[in-house]
Motif scaffolding. Structure first.
Motif, PDB file in Angstrom:
ATOM      1  N   LEU A 312     -11.553 -18.070 -11.581  1.00 39.22           N
ATOM      2  CA  LEU A 312     -10.483 -19.053 -11.727  1.00 39.22           C
ATOM      3  C   LEU A 312      -9.195 -18.404 -12.220  1.00 39.22           C
ATOM      4  CD1 LEU A 312     -10.016 -22.008 -11.241  1.00 39.22           C
ATOM      5  CD2 LEU A 312     -10.643 -22.481 -13.605  1.00 39.22           C
ATOM      6  N   THR A 313      -9.290 -17.471 -13.154  1.00 32.59           N
ATOM      7  CA  THR A 313      -8.070 -16.818 -13.628  1.00 32.59           C
ATOM      8  C   THR A 313      -7.468 -15.910 -12.557  1.00 32.59           C
ATOM      9  OG1 THR A 313      -9.451 -15.093 -14.672  1.00 32.59           O
ATOM     10  CG2 THR A 313      -8.694 -16.923 -16.061  1.00 32.59           C
ATOM     11  N   GLN A 314      -8.312 -15.422 -11.628  1.00 30.59           N
ATOM     12  CA  GLN A 314      -7.787 -14.666 -10.485  1.00 30.59           C
ATOM     13  C   GLN A 314      -6.878 -15.539  -9.616  1.00 30.59           C
ATOM     14  OE1 GLN A 314     -11.141 -13.016  -8.324  1.00 30.59           O
ATOM     15  NE2 GLN A 314     -10.591 -10.945  -8.938  1.00 30.59           N
ATOM     16  N   THR A 319       0.354 -18.058 -13.749  1.00 27.25           N
ATOM     17  CA  THR A 319       0.517 -19.103 -14.748  1.00 27.25           C
ATOM     18  C   THR A 319       0.730 -18.481 -16.126  1.00 27.25           C
ATOM     19  OG1 THR A 319      -1.880 -19.205 -15.061  1.00 27.25           O
ATOM     20  CG2 THR A 319      -0.914 -20.736 -13.485  1.00 27.25           C
ATOM     21  N   GLU A 320       1.132 -19.300 -17.080  1.00 29.65           N
ATOM     22  CA  GLU A 320       1.387 -18.785 -18.415  1.00 29.65           C
ATOM     23  C   GLU A 320       0.112 -18.202 -19.012  1.00 29.65           C
ATOM     24  OE1 GLU A 320       1.794 -21.799 -17.417  1.00 29.65           O
ATOM     25  OE2 GLU A 320       3.880 -22.422 -17.549  1.00 29.65           O
ATOM     26  N   GLU A 325      -5.734 -18.350 -20.894  1.00 29.39           N
ATOM     27  CA  GLU A 325      -6.639 -18.264 -22.046  1.00 29.39           C
ATOM     28  C   GLU A 325      -7.341 -19.600 -22.277  1.00 29.39           C
ATOM     29  OE1 GLU A 325      -4.286 -16.916 -25.288  1.00 29.39           O
ATOM     30  OE2 GLU A 325      -4.260 -14.815 -24.621  1.00 29.39           O
ATOM     31  N   ARG A 326      -6.627 -20.703 -22.042  1.00 30.38           N
ATOM     32  CA  ARG A 326      -7.243 -22.021 -22.218  1.00 30.38           C
ATOM     33  C   ARG A 326      -8.334 -22.240 -21.177  1.00 30.38           C
ATOM     34  NH1 ARG A 326      -2.890 -24.763 -22.200  1.00 30.38           N
ATOM     35  NH2 ARG A 326      -2.940 -25.583 -20.072  1.00 30.38           N
ATOM     36  N   MET A 332     -16.038 -20.577 -20.961  1.00 28.09           N
ATOM     37  CA  MET A 332     -16.937 -19.664 -21.654  1.00 28.09           C
ATOM     38  C   MET A 332     -17.364 -20.204 -23.013  1.00 28.09           C
ATOM     39  SD  MET A 332     -15.288 -15.960 -20.610  1.00 28.09           S
ATOM     40  CE  MET A 332     -16.523 -15.057 -21.530  1.00 28.09           C
ATOM     41  N   GLN A 333     -17.554 -21.527 -23.085  1.00 26.75           N
ATOM     42  CA  GLN A 333     -18.042 -22.123 -24.324  1.00 26.75           C
ATOM     43  C   GLN A 333     -19.502 -21.766 -24.545  1.00 26.75           C
ATOM     44  OE1 GLN A 333     -16.956 -26.284 -25.054  1.00 26.75           O
ATOM     45  NE2 GLN A 333     -15.690 -26.209 -23.219  1.00 26.75           N
TER      46      GLN A 333
END
Length: 339
Positions: A312-314, A319-320, A325-326, A332-333
Protein backbone atom coordinates in the motif's frame (compact mmCIF):
# COMPACT_ATOMS: atom_id res chain seq x y z
CA UNK A 1 -1.58 12.12 -9.47
CA UNK A 2 -0.73 12.67 -5.79
CA UNK A 3 -4.03 11.42 -4.40
CA UNK A 4 -3.73 7.63 -4.13
CA UNK A 5 -7.29 7.21 -2.80
CA UNK A 6 -9.99 5.56 -4.92
CA UNK A 7 -12.83 6.12 -2.48
CA UNK A 8 -12.80 9.72 -1.25
CA UNK A 9 -15.89 9.86 0.94
CA UNK A 10 -17.24 12.85 -0.99
CA UNK A 11 -20.63 11.29 -1.70
CA UNK A 12 -20.49 12.15 -5.43
CA UNK A 13 -20.35 9.30 -7.96
CA UNK A 14 -17.20 9.13 -10.07
CA UNK A 15 -15.23 6.60 -12.14
CA UNK A 16 -12.15 6.50 -9.92
CA UNK A 17 -12.38 2.73 -9.57
CA UNK A 18 -10.87 2.50 -13.06
CA UNK A 19 -7.60 3.71 -11.54
CA UNK A 20 -7.49 0.77 -9.15
CA UNK A 21 -4.10 -0.90 -9.69
CA UNK A 22 -3.63 -4.67 -10.06
CA UNK A 23 -4.11 -6.56 -6.77
CA UNK A 24 -1.26 -7.63 -4.52
CA UNK A 25 0.17 -10.90 -5.88
CA UNK A 26 -1.02 -12.80 -2.81
CA UNK A 27 -4.59 -11.58 -3.45
CA UNK A 28 -4.67 -12.10 -7.24
CA UNK A 29 -7.40 -14.68 -7.88
CA UNK A 30 -7.41 -14.27 -11.65
CA UNK A 31 -3.86 -15.31 -12.44
CA UNK A 32 -1.28 -17.86 -11.38
CA UNK A 33 1.57 -15.49 -12.11
CA UNK A 34 3.57 -14.61 -15.25
CA UNK A 35 5.93 -17.58 -15.04
CA UNK A 36 3.44 -20.21 -13.97
CA UNK A 37 3.10 -23.16 -16.27
CA UNK A 38 -0.05 -24.97 -17.30
CA UNK A 39 -1.78 -26.72 -14.45
CA UNK A 40 -0.15 -24.56 -11.78
CA UNK A 41 -2.16 -24.23 -8.60
CA UNK A 42 -3.23 -20.56 -8.26
CA UNK A 43 -3.22 -20.92 -4.48
CA UNK A 44 0.42 -21.96 -4.58
CA UNK A 45 1.27 -18.99 -6.80
CA UNK A 46 -0.32 -16.60 -4.31
CA UNK A 47 1.43 -18.17 -1.34
CA UNK A 48 4.87 -18.74 -2.81
CA UNK A 49 5.16 -15.50 -4.74
CA UNK A 50 4.50 -14.93 -8.41
CA UNK A 51 8.22 -14.50 -9.00
CA UNK A 52 8.78 -18.05 -7.74
CA UNK A 53 11.74 -16.97 -5.68
CA UNK A 54 10.30 -17.46 -2.22
CA UNK A 55 10.88 -21.19 -2.56
CA UNK A 56 14.30 -20.93 -4.14
CA UNK A 57 15.43 -18.33 -1.60
CA UNK A 58 13.24 -19.59 1.22
CA UNK A 59 16.21 -20.37 3.49
CA UNK A 60 14.21 -22.57 5.88
CA UNK A 61 15.76 -23.21 9.25
CA UNK A 62 17.50 -26.56 9.71
CA UNK A 63 14.79 -27.81 12.06
CA UNK A 64 12.14 -27.15 9.41
CA UNK A 65 14.03 -29.14 6.78
CA UNK A 66 14.68 -31.97 9.24
CA UNK A 67 11.03 -32.15 10.34
CA UNK A 68 9.77 -32.32 6.73
CA UNK A 69 12.25 -35.06 5.90
CA UNK A 70 11.33 -36.99 9.04
CA UNK A 71 7.66 -36.89 8.01
CA UNK A 72 8.55 -38.06 4.49
CA UNK A 73 10.80 -40.90 5.67
CA UNK A 74 8.50 -42.12 8.45
CA UNK A 75 5.25 -41.62 6.52
CA UNK A 76 3.86 -39.62 9.43
CA UNK A 77 1.79 -36.40 9.49
CA UNK A 78 3.64 -33.15 10.20
CA UNK A 79 2.04 -31.04 12.94
CA UNK A 80 3.17 -27.43 12.49
CA UNK A 81 2.43 -24.97 15.30
CA UNK A 82 3.12 -21.24 15.37
CA UNK A 83 1.65 -17.77 15.52
CA UNK A 84 -0.47 -16.52 12.61
CA UNK A 85 1.61 -15.49 9.61
CA UNK A 86 4.72 -17.55 10.38
CA UNK A 87 4.45 -19.59 7.18
CA UNK A 88 2.80 -22.78 8.39
CA UNK A 89 0.54 -23.18 5.35
CA UNK A 90 3.23 -21.94 2.98
CA UNK A 91 5.49 -24.79 4.09
CA UNK A 92 3.13 -27.34 2.52
CA UNK A 93 3.15 -25.46 -0.81
CA UNK A 94 6.94 -25.08 -0.69
CA UNK A 95 7.46 -28.82 -0.26
CA UNK A 96 4.99 -29.69 -3.03
CA UNK A 97 6.65 -27.19 -5.38
CA UNK A 98 10.22 -28.36 -4.73
CA UNK A 99 9.42 -32.08 -4.96
CA UNK A 100 7.01 -31.77 -7.89
CA UNK A 101 4.13 -33.38 -6.00
CA UNK A 102 1.37 -31.47 -7.78
CA UNK A 103 -1.41 -29.35 -6.44
CA UNK A 104 -1.75 -29.14 -2.66
CA UNK A 105 -5.02 -30.55 -1.40
CA UNK A 106 -6.45 -28.21 1.24
CA UNK A 107 -8.89 -28.96 4.04
CA UNK A 108 -9.70 -25.74 5.94
CA UNK A 109 -11.01 -26.69 9.37
CA UNK A 110 -13.97 -24.87 10.93
CA UNK A 111 -15.86 -25.52 14.14
CA UNK A 112 -18.34 -27.83 12.35
CA UNK A 113 -15.75 -29.91 10.44
CA UNK A 114 -16.01 -33.67 10.84
CA UNK A 115 -13.89 -36.61 9.68
CA UNK A 116 -16.62 -37.46 7.19
CA UNK A 117 -16.20 -34.03 5.56
CA UNK A 118 -12.56 -34.76 4.94
CA UNK A 119 -13.14 -38.25 3.54
CA UNK A 120 -16.13 -38.01 1.20
CA UNK A 121 -19.64 -36.71 0.66
CA UNK A 122 -22.53 -38.74 -0.71
CA UNK A 123 -25.40 -36.62 -2.02
CA UNK A 124 -28.31 -38.97 -1.38
CA UNK A 125 -30.88 -36.21 -1.81
CA UNK A 126 -29.71 -35.32 -5.31
CA UNK A 127 -29.76 -38.98 -6.30
CA UNK A 128 -33.29 -39.42 -4.96
CA UNK A 129 -34.46 -36.35 -6.85
CA UNK A 130 -33.00 -37.68 -10.08
CA UNK A 131 -34.74 -41.03 -9.59
CA UNK A 132 -38.05 -39.29 -8.95
CA UNK A 133 -37.65 -37.12 -12.05
CA UNK A 134 -36.88 -40.17 -14.17
CA UNK A 135 -39.92 -42.02 -12.86
CA UNK A 136 -42.10 -38.97 -13.43
CA UNK A 137 -40.84 -38.85 -17.00
CA UNK A 138 -41.65 -42.51 -17.58
CA UNK A 139 -38.01 -43.69 -17.81
CA UNK A 140 -37.36 -46.97 -19.54
CA UNK A 141 -35.46 -49.93 -18.20
CA UNK A 142 -32.34 -48.67 -19.94
CA UNK A 143 -32.67 -45.42 -18.02
CA UNK A 144 -32.92 -47.34 -14.77
CA UNK A 145 -29.69 -49.19 -15.53
CA UNK A 146 -28.02 -45.91 -16.39
CA UNK A 147 -29.27 -44.44 -13.11
CA UNK A 148 -28.04 -47.48 -11.16
CA UNK A 149 -24.56 -47.17 -12.65
CA UNK A 150 -24.31 -43.43 -11.95
CA UNK A 151 -24.02 -43.58 -8.16
CA UNK A 152 -20.46 -42.35 -8.55
CA UNK A 153 -21.82 -39.05 -9.84
CA UNK A 154 -23.20 -38.43 -6.35
CA UNK A 155 -20.00 -39.26 -4.46
CA UNK A 156 -17.21 -36.72 -4.11
CA UNK A 157 -14.09 -37.53 -2.18
CA UNK A 158 -12.92 -34.91 0.28
CA UNK A 159 -9.35 -33.59 0.58
CA UNK A 160 -8.27 -36.34 2.97
CA UNK A 161 -10.10 -39.00 0.98
CA UNK A 162 -8.41 -37.85 -2.23
CA UNK A 163 -4.97 -37.77 -0.60
CA UNK A 164 -5.36 -41.43 0.43
CA UNK A 165 -6.07 -42.68 -3.09
CA UNK A 166 -3.46 -45.17 -4.39
CA UNK A 167 -0.65 -43.27 -6.13
CA UNK A 168 2.97 -43.71 -7.13
CA UNK A 169 3.99 -40.51 -5.33
CA UNK A 170 2.61 -38.96 -2.17
CA UNK A 171 0.10 -36.14 -2.44
CA UNK A 172 0.48 -33.13 -0.15
CA UNK A 173 -2.52 -32.43 2.06
CA UNK A 174 -2.83 -29.25 4.11
CA UNK A 175 -5.20 -29.60 7.07
CA UNK A 176 -5.38 -25.94 7.98
CA UNK A 177 -6.00 -24.74 11.55
CA UNK A 178 -6.87 -28.02 13.18
CA UNK A 179 -7.22 -26.23 16.53
CA UNK A 180 -10.33 -24.47 15.18
CA UNK A 181 -12.20 -27.77 14.89
CA UNK A 182 -14.46 -29.69 17.23
CA UNK A 183 -12.81 -31.22 20.30
CA UNK A 184 -13.46 -34.73 18.96
CA UNK A 185 -11.90 -34.20 15.51
CA UNK A 186 -8.26 -34.92 16.49
CA UNK A 187 -9.33 -38.23 18.06
CA UNK A 188 -11.53 -39.07 15.08
CA UNK A 189 -8.51 -38.73 12.79
CA UNK A 190 -6.40 -41.29 14.66
CA UNK A 191 -7.47 -44.47 12.91
CA UNK A 192 -7.34 -43.02 9.39
CA UNK A 193 -3.90 -41.53 9.99
CA UNK A 194 -2.65 -44.82 11.41
CA UNK A 195 -4.16 -47.24 8.89
CA UNK A 196 -4.21 -45.07 5.75
CA UNK A 197 -7.59 -46.42 4.67
CA UNK A 198 -11.32 -45.79 4.95
CA UNK A 199 -14.65 -47.25 3.86
CA UNK A 200 -17.56 -45.88 1.85
CA UNK A 201 -20.58 -47.86 3.14
CA UNK A 202 -22.79 -46.61 0.29
CA UNK A 203 -20.46 -48.27 -2.22
CA UNK A 204 -19.77 -51.36 -0.10
CA UNK A 205 -23.48 -52.22 -0.15
CA UNK A 206 -23.53 -52.45 -3.93
CA UNK A 207 -20.05 -53.96 -4.38
CA UNK A 208 -21.52 -57.25 -5.66
CA UNK A 209 -23.39 -55.36 -8.42
CA UNK A 210 -20.74 -52.71 -9.06
CA UNK A 211 -17.27 -53.89 -8.00
CA UNK A 212 -15.76 -50.60 -9.18
CA UNK A 213 -17.38 -47.16 -9.05
CA UNK A 214 -16.06 -44.04 -10.76
CA UNK A 215 -16.32 -41.12 -8.30
CA UNK A 216 -15.40 -37.43 -8.24
CA UNK A 217 -12.29 -36.28 -6.38
CA UNK A 218 -11.57 -33.11 -4.45
CA UNK A 219 -9.19 -31.77 -7.10
CA UNK A 220 -11.70 -32.06 -9.93
CA UNK A 221 -10.66 -35.46 -11.26
CA UNK A 222 -12.20 -38.91 -11.08
CA UNK A 223 -11.09 -42.15 -9.43
CA UNK A 224 -12.17 -45.79 -9.44
CA UNK A 225 -13.14 -47.14 -6.02
CA UNK A 226 -13.05 -50.92 -5.72
CA UNK A 227 -15.29 -52.71 -3.23
CA UNK A 228 -16.22 -49.51 -1.45
CA UNK A 229 -12.79 -49.21 0.20
CA UNK A 230 -9.85 -46.86 -0.27
CA UNK A 231 -6.37 -47.80 0.92
CA UNK A 232 -3.31 -45.73 0.15
CA UNK A 233 -0.24 -47.30 -1.42
CA UNK A 234 1.93 -44.25 -0.69
CA UNK A 235 1.11 -42.35 2.49
CA UNK A 236 0.55 -38.66 1.71
CA UNK A 237 2.50 -35.82 3.27
CA UNK A 238 -0.14 -34.47 5.63
CA UNK A 239 0.64 -31.05 7.09
CA UNK A 240 -1.56 -30.23 10.09
CA UNK A 241 -1.34 -26.59 11.15
CA UNK A 242 -2.29 -25.04 14.47
CA UNK A 243 -2.11 -21.56 15.94
CA UNK A 244 -1.58 -23.12 19.35
CA UNK A 245 -4.99 -22.12 20.66
CA UNK A 246 -5.47 -25.49 22.33
CA UNK A 247 -3.63 -28.68 23.21
CA UNK A 248 -4.05 -31.92 21.28
CA UNK A 249 -4.42 -35.41 22.74
CA UNK A 250 -1.27 -37.42 23.30
CA UNK A 251 -2.54 -40.09 20.91
CA UNK A 252 -2.44 -37.60 18.02
CA UNK A 253 0.91 -36.14 19.05
CA UNK A 254 2.40 -39.64 19.12
CA UNK A 255 1.43 -40.15 15.48
CA UNK A 256 2.87 -36.83 14.27
CA UNK A 257 6.23 -35.21 13.68
CA UNK A 258 5.99 -31.95 15.61
CA UNK A 259 7.44 -28.64 14.44
CA UNK A 260 7.11 -25.22 16.04
CA UNK A 261 7.63 -22.38 13.56
CA UNK A 262 9.23 -19.21 14.86
CA UNK A 263 8.50 -15.85 13.17
CA UNK A 264 10.62 -15.31 10.04
CA UNK A 265 14.08 -13.84 10.52
CA UNK A 266 15.68 -11.15 8.38
CA UNK A 267 16.90 -13.52 5.68
CA UNK A 268 13.54 -15.28 5.34
CA UNK A 269 11.61 -12.02 5.49
CA UNK A 270 13.71 -10.40 2.78
CA UNK A 271 13.23 -13.44 0.53
CA UNK A 272 9.47 -13.30 1.12
CA UNK A 273 9.23 -9.61 0.23
CA UNK A 274 11.40 -10.08 -2.86
CA UNK A 275 9.30 -13.05 -4.05
CA UNK A 276 6.03 -11.14 -3.84
CA UNK A 277 6.97 -7.53 -4.55
CA UNK A 278 10.39 -7.55 -6.22
CA UNK A 279 13.80 -6.12 -5.38
CA UNK A 280 12.64 -2.50 -5.21
CA UNK A 281 10.27 -3.29 -2.36
CA UNK A 282 13.17 -4.59 -0.27
CA UNK A 283 15.07 -1.33 -0.76
CA UNK A 284 12.16 1.09 -0.51
CA UNK A 285 10.58 -0.73 2.40
CA UNK A 286 13.71 -1.13 4.48
CA UNK A 287 12.29 0.97 7.32
CA UNK A 288 9.09 -1.11 7.54
CA UNK A 289 11.04 -4.38 7.39
CA UNK A 290 13.28 -3.19 10.21
CA UNK A 291 10.23 -2.10 12.19
CA UNK A 292 8.83 -5.62 11.84
CA UNK A 293 12.12 -7.16 12.99
CA UNK A 294 12.43 -4.73 15.93
CA UNK A 295 8.97 -5.40 17.34
CA UNK A 296 8.72 -6.04 21.07
CA UNK A 297 9.47 -9.60 22.27
CA UNK A 298 6.29 -11.66 22.21
CA UNK A 299 4.43 -9.12 20.07
CA UNK A 300 2.47 -10.93 17.34
CA UNK A 301 2.59 -9.29 13.91
CA UNK A 302 2.06 -11.55 10.88
CA UNK A 303 4.35 -11.40 7.87
CA UNK A 304 1.41 -10.74 5.56
CA UNK A 305 0.66 -7.57 7.56
CA UNK A 306 4.11 -6.34 6.57
CA UNK A 307 3.47 -7.28 2.92
CA UNK A 308 0.17 -5.37 3.00
CA UNK A 309 1.89 -2.29 4.42
CA UNK A 310 4.69 -2.45 1.83
CA UNK A 311 2.27 -2.85 -1.06
CA UNK A 312 0.00 0.00 0.00
CA UNK A 313 2.80 2.46 0.76
CA UNK A 314 4.30 1.60 -2.64
CA UNK A 315 1.10 2.89 -4.24
CA UNK A 316 1.10 6.07 -2.19
CA UNK A 317 4.71 7.18 -2.76
CA UNK A 318 4.01 10.88 -3.15
CA UNK A 319 1.65 11.29 -0.21
CA UNK A 320 2.77 13.01 2.96
CA UNK A 321 5.15 11.07 5.18
CA UNK A 322 2.64 11.23 8.03
CA UNK A 323 0.00 9.58 5.82
CA UNK A 324 2.30 6.69 4.91
CA UNK A 325 3.19 6.20 8.56
CA UNK A 326 -0.50 6.23 9.50
CA UNK A 327 -1.23 3.57 6.88
CA UNK A 328 1.62 1.43 8.18
CA UNK A 329 0.35 1.80 11.77
CA UNK A 330 -3.14 0.73 10.68
CA UNK A 331 -1.92 -2.35 8.82
CA UNK A 332 0.72 -3.53 11.30
CA UNK A 333 -1.26 -3.53 14.53
CA UNK A 334 -0.18 -6.36 16.87
CA UNK A 335 -2.67 -9.23 16.73
CA UNK A 336 -2.36 -9.99 20.43
CA UNK A 337 -3.02 -6.43 21.63
CA UNK A 338 -6.55 -5.55 22.86
CA UNK A 339 -8.25 -2.95 20.69
Amino acid sequence: MNDWRIYRGAGLPHDGVRRLPPPPPWRDFASSGPDAGAGTDPSAARRLGVLRRLVENHHPRPEEVEAVNAALYLRRPLLVTGNPGTGKSTLAHAVAHELGLGRVLRWPIVSRSTLHDGLYHYDAIARLQDVQLERAGGGSGTGEVRQRRSIGSYVRLGPLGTALLPAAQPRVLLVDELDKGDLDLPNDLLNVLEEGEYRLPELERIADLEPEVDVLTDDGGRALIGGGRVRCTTFPLIVLTSNGERDFPAALLRRCIQLNLEPPGEEQLTAMVRAHLGDDAVTDGDALIQRFLDREPGEVIAADQLLNALFLTQHAPRTERVTRERLADMLMQPLDRPR
